[in-house]
Design a protein around this motif. Structure first.
Motif, PDB file in Angstrom:
ATOM      1  N   THR A 109       0.833  -1.207   0.000  1.00  0.00           N
ATOM      2  CA  THR A 109       0.000   0.000   0.000  1.00  0.00           C
ATOM      3  C   THR A 109       0.864   1.253   0.000  1.00  0.00           C
ATOM      4  OG1 THR A 109      -1.790  -1.135   1.146  1.00  0.00           O
ATOM      5  CG2 THR A 109      -1.785   1.258   1.242  1.00  0.00           C
ATOM      6  N   ILE A 110       1.867   1.293   0.884  1.00  0.00           N
ATOM      7  CA  ILE A 110       2.699   2.485   1.019  1.00  0.00           C
ATOM      8  C   ILE A 110       3.803   2.541  -0.034  1.00  0.00           C
ATOM      9  CG2 ILE A 110       4.369   3.629   2.546  1.00  0.00           C
ATOM     10  CD1 ILE A 110       2.666   2.615   4.909  1.00  0.00           C
ATOM     11  N   ASN A 111       4.460   1.411  -0.294  1.00  0.00           N
ATOM     12  CA  ASN A 111       5.656   1.406  -1.133  1.00  0.00           C
ATOM     13  C   ASN A 111       5.377   1.222  -2.619  1.00  0.00           C
ATOM     14  OD1 ASN A 111       6.818   1.487   1.367  1.00  0.00           O
ATOM     15  ND2 ASN A 111       7.857  -0.481   1.234  1.00  0.00           N
ATOM     16  N   SER A 112       4.209   0.719  -2.960  1.00  0.00           N
ATOM     17  CA  SER A 112       3.897   0.463  -4.371  1.00  0.00           C
ATOM     18  C   SER A 112       2.657   1.220  -4.832  1.00  0.00           C
ATOM     19  CB  SER A 112       3.701  -1.051  -4.606  1.00  0.00           C
ATOM     20  OG  SER A 112       4.785  -1.797  -4.121  1.00  0.00           O
ATOM     21  N   ALA A 113       1.527   0.997  -4.144  1.00  0.00           N
ATOM     22  CA  ALA A 113       0.275   1.590  -4.606  1.00  0.00           C
ATOM     23  C   ALA A 113       0.295   3.108  -4.524  1.00  0.00           C
ATOM     24  CB  ALA A 113      -0.897   1.025  -3.799  1.00  0.00           C
ATOM     25  N   ALA A 114       0.706   3.654  -3.384  1.00  0.00           N
ATOM     26  CA  ALA A 114       0.698   5.113  -3.234  1.00  0.00           C
ATOM     27  C   ALA A 114       1.586   5.800  -4.274  1.00  0.00           C
ATOM     28  CB  ALA A 114       1.122   5.504  -1.814  1.00  0.00           C
ATOM     29  N   PRO A 115       2.821   5.334  -4.501  1.00  0.00           N
ATOM     30  CA  PRO A 115       3.634   5.979  -5.541  1.00  0.00           C
ATOM     31  C   PRO A 115       2.998   5.941  -6.927  1.00  0.00           C
ATOM     32  CG  PRO A 115       5.030   4.651  -4.133  1.00  0.00           C
ATOM     33  CD  PRO A 115       3.611   4.345  -3.742  1.00  0.00           C
ATOM     34  N   VAL A 116       2.376   4.813  -7.274  1.00  0.00           N
ATOM     35  CA  VAL A 116       1.742   4.703  -8.593  1.00  0.00           C
ATOM     36  C   VAL A 116       0.580   5.681  -8.715  1.00  0.00           C
ATOM     37  CG1 VAL A 116       0.370   3.180 -10.069  1.00  0.00           C
ATOM     38  CG2 VAL A 116       2.474   2.331  -9.015  1.00  0.00           C
ATOM     39  N   LEU A 117      -0.248   5.755  -7.686  1.00  0.00           N
ATOM     40  CA  LEU A 117      -1.405   6.653  -7.736  1.00  0.00           C
ATOM     41  C   LEU A 117      -0.984   8.115  -7.747  1.00  0.00           C
ATOM     42  CD1 LEU A 117      -3.722   4.741  -5.255  1.00  0.00           C
ATOM     43  CD2 LEU A 117      -3.899   4.796  -7.749  1.00  0.00           C
ATOM     44  N   LEU A 118       0.048   8.454  -6.981  1.00  0.00           N
ATOM     45  CA  LEU A 118       0.543   9.834  -6.997  1.00  0.00           C
ATOM     46  C   LEU A 118       1.140  10.177  -8.354  1.00  0.00           C
ATOM     47  CD1 LEU A 118       2.195  10.025  -3.460  1.00  0.00           C
ATOM     48  CD2 LEU A 118       0.076  11.145  -4.190  1.00  0.00           C
ATOM     49  N   SER A 151       8.608  -8.520   2.788  1.00  0.00           N
ATOM     50  CA  SER A 151       7.491  -7.683   2.326  1.00  0.00           C
ATOM     51  C   SER A 151       8.010  -6.392   1.701  1.00  0.00           C
ATOM     52  CB  SER A 151       6.549  -7.374   3.491  1.00  0.00           C
ATOM     53  OG  SER A 151       5.900  -8.542   3.953  1.00  0.00           O
ATOM     54  N   TYR A 152       9.005  -5.788   2.344  1.00  0.00           N
ATOM     55  CA  TYR A 152       9.625  -4.576   1.791  1.00  0.00           C
ATOM     56  C   TYR A 152      10.214  -4.855   0.422  1.00  0.00           C
ATOM     57  CZ  TYR A 152      13.325  -1.117   1.051  1.00  0.00           C
ATOM     58  OH  TYR A 152      14.162  -0.180   0.496  1.00  0.00           O
ATOM     59  N   THR A 153      10.993  -5.938   0.305  1.00  0.00           N
ATOM     60  CA  THR A 153      11.663  -6.254  -0.959  1.00  0.00           C
ATOM     61  C   THR A 153      10.655  -6.483  -2.069  1.00  0.00           C
ATOM     62  OG1 THR A 153      13.547  -7.216   0.214  1.00  0.00           O
ATOM     63  CG2 THR A 153      13.249  -7.859  -2.083  1.00  0.00           C
ATOM     64  N   LEU A 154       9.607  -7.240  -1.794  1.00  0.00           N
ATOM     65  CA  LEU A 154       8.586  -7.496  -2.809  1.00  0.00           C
ATOM     66  C   LEU A 154       7.896  -6.206  -3.239  1.00  0.00           C
ATOM     67  CD1 LEU A 154       7.077 -10.788  -1.378  1.00  0.00           C
ATOM     68  CD2 LEU A 154       8.342 -10.554  -3.529  1.00  0.00           C
ATOM     69  N   SER A 155       7.669  -5.307  -2.290  1.00  0.00           N
ATOM     70  CA  SER A 155       7.006  -4.049  -2.652  1.00  0.00           C
ATOM     71  C   SER A 155       7.904  -3.182  -3.525  1.00  0.00           C
ATOM     72  CB  SER A 155       6.589  -3.295  -1.395  1.00  0.00           C
ATOM     73  OG  SER A 155       7.701  -2.810  -0.662  1.00  0.00           O
ATOM     74  N   LYS A 156       9.227  -3.231  -3.296  1.00  0.00           N
ATOM     75  CA  LYS A 156      10.148  -2.465  -4.134  1.00  0.00           C
ATOM     76  C   LYS A 156      10.295  -3.109  -5.517  1.00  0.00           C
ATOM     77  CE  LYS A 156      11.270   0.987  -1.490  1.00  0.00           C
ATOM     78  NZ  LYS A 156      11.029   2.404  -1.865  1.00  0.00           N
ATOM     79  N   LEU A 157      10.220  -4.423  -5.581  1.00  0.00           N
ATOM     80  CA  LEU A 157      10.216  -5.083  -6.892  1.00  0.00           C
ATOM     81  C   LEU A 157       8.978  -4.665  -7.686  1.00  0.00           C
ATOM     82  CD1 LEU A 157      11.392  -8.630  -5.791  1.00  0.00           C
ATOM     83  CD2 LEU A 157      12.550  -7.191  -7.477  1.00  0.00           C
ATOM     84  N   ALA A 158       7.843  -4.554  -7.008  1.00  0.00           N
ATOM     85  CA  ALA A 158       6.625  -4.107  -7.684  1.00  0.00           C
ATOM     86  C   ALA A 158       6.778  -2.674  -8.185  1.00  0.00           C
ATOM     87  CB  ALA A 158       5.432  -4.219  -6.742  1.00  0.00           C
TER      88      ALA A 158
END
Length: 254
Positions: A109-118, A151-158
């Motif tokens: 939510t914080i590391n992948s979704a929010a950056p994409v939406l912004l 979880s952090y690593t997977l979110s940065k890969l996304a």
């Protein structure tokens, strides 16, 4: 006026990025989850360069607050940001053996979704012929991901995959690039002798400084013919495969 929105822009690496952008003549919308008060060193740099800035609180785990952030910045400054630096991150210590749906969702939510939406919101406000710039802060571990901080690593890969996708789909309204730092601001968990050994493990026998990362962001902010690129600022760490996170390496005999 050149206006940049920097998430997590008040502290640590975000403060270094914000300070360099101020030196480069950018006005700044500095985001923080709560109480967006710049670190003293950043505040001094903002004053030194006469930067125009203001702080904006938003919880990036709250989709409603994410949805309103770019509009709030636009209303306050009377123009939309033309640069977005997606720097804010959640960093947990779970591994594959103990990560849960909740930890995965929280990081994504914080590391992948929010950056994409912004990024989408900033691109939507770009003027014709003047593409916005999006710079996502990744991590050198995306090249050789280990199981630590899963979880952090997977979110940065996304987010790395999103950088490539958005560079294609948001053009020509926006350029989308990324910076992937290595170990830059060690926490107190790192031991002094460990840091010396880790430096020697890097191909360049050095670790990056926050200003090195900030310099890469400033370059991409002004590189009008560049999109879809990731710059690794890591002393060459991504060229090697480390079996574990740096926190667990180089601790023997310390």
């Amino acid at each position: 006026m050149k206006l940049a929105l920097v998430t997590g822009g008040c502290h640590r690496l975000g403060a270094a990025i914000s300070g360099r952008l101020a030196e480069a003549g950018w006005a700044l919308a500095l985001h923080s989850r709560e109480h967006p008060e710049p670190d003293p060193a950043l505040r001094a740099r903002l004053t030194q360069w006469g930067a125009i800035w203001d702080g904006f609180a938003a919880d990036l785990s709250d989709t409603g607050q994410v949805a309103g952030l770019v509009e709030r910045v636009t209303t306050h400054f009377g123009q939309p940001p033309t640069l977005l630096v997606n720097n804010a991150s959640m960093f947990g210590l779970d591994g594959p053996e103990d990560m849960t749906a909740d930890t995965l969702i929280a990081h994504f939510t914080i590391n992948s979704a929010a950056p994409v939406l912004l990024a989408r919101d900033v691109a939507a406000r770009a003027q014709p012929g003047a593409p916005a710039a999006i710079v996502n802060i990744l991590d050198q571990r995306i090249v050789h991901p280990a199981g630590d901080q899963a979880s952090y690593t997977l979110s940065k890969l996304a987010l790395a995959g999103a950088t490539d996708m958005l560079a294609r789909t948001l053009a020509p309204q926006a350029r989308v690039c990324a910076v992937a730092p290595g170990l830059t601001l060690p926490t107190e968990d790192y031991l002094p002798a460990q840091m010396v050994r880790l430096e020697q493990e890097m191909p360049l026998c050095m670790l990056p400084d926050p200003e090195d990362v900030a310099d890469a962001v400033v370059y991409l902010a002004g590189a009008n013919a560049v999109t879809g690129q990731t710059i690794f600022v890591d002393g060459g760490a991504h060229l090697r495969s480390f079996g574990r996170d740096f926190l667990y390496l180089g601790r023997d005999e310390t």
